[in-house]
Motif scaffolding. Structure first.
Motif, PDB file in Angstrom:
ATOM      1  N   LYS A  17       0.830  -1.204   0.000  1.00  0.00           N
ATOM      2  CA  LYS A  17       0.000   0.000   0.000  1.00  0.00           C
ATOM      3  C   LYS A  17       0.868   1.260   0.000  1.00  0.00           C
ATOM      4  N   ARG A  20       2.476   1.749  -3.414  1.00  0.00           N
ATOM      5  CA  ARG A  20       1.467   2.175  -4.385  1.00  0.00           C
ATOM      6  C   ARG A  20       1.121   3.643  -4.193  1.00  0.00           C
ATOM      7  N   GLN A  21       0.865   4.015  -2.964  1.00  0.00           N
ATOM      8  CA  GLN A  21       0.496   5.397  -2.684  1.00  0.00           C
ATOM      9  C   GLN A  21       1.643   6.368  -2.970  1.00  0.00           C
ATOM     10  N   GLN A  27      -5.378   1.296  -6.883  1.00  0.00           N
ATOM     11  CA  GLN A  27      -5.280  -0.168  -6.885  1.00  0.00           C
ATOM     12  C   GLN A  27      -5.450  -0.705  -8.303  1.00  0.00           C
ATOM     13  N   GLU A  45      -3.484  -5.729   0.160  1.00  0.00           N
ATOM     14  CA  GLU A  45      -3.321  -4.549   1.008  1.00  0.00           C
ATOM     15  C   GLU A  45      -4.041  -4.677   2.345  1.00  0.00           C
TER      16      GLU A  45
END
Length: 81
Positions: A17, A20-21, A27, A45
């Motif tokens: 997570k 990714r962020q 997502q 996640e």
């Protein structure tokens, strides 16, 4: 020090997570880059999935990092690897 499967899955979930962020991806975008389902990314996640090596490779490749880096929780004081 031994760790539980739950701890490892939770650390992996947080790492995926965070990566990714940090890239500003949704997502869905990670799922497309990794060629996996968006719902699978969501489950990863949340720590609800025990991913296969194949899935870990796909996710790490999507991020452009090694699988070991994906699994690195960033804890200090672990000693030599």
């Amino acid at each position: 020090m031994p760790v539980s499967e739950t701890q490892v899955l939770q650390q992996l979930a947080e790492r995926i997570k965070a990566l990714r962020q940090a890239r500003g991806w949704t997502q869905e975008q990670l799922a497309e880059r990794a060629a996996i389902q968006r719902s699978y990314v969501g489950d990863l996640e949340l720590g609800c999935r025990n991913p296969s090596v194949r899935a870990l490779v796909k996710v790490s490749n999507a991020f452009g990092i090694a699988v070991a880096e994906l699994l690195d929780s960033g804890r200090k004081g672990r000693g030599p690897r």
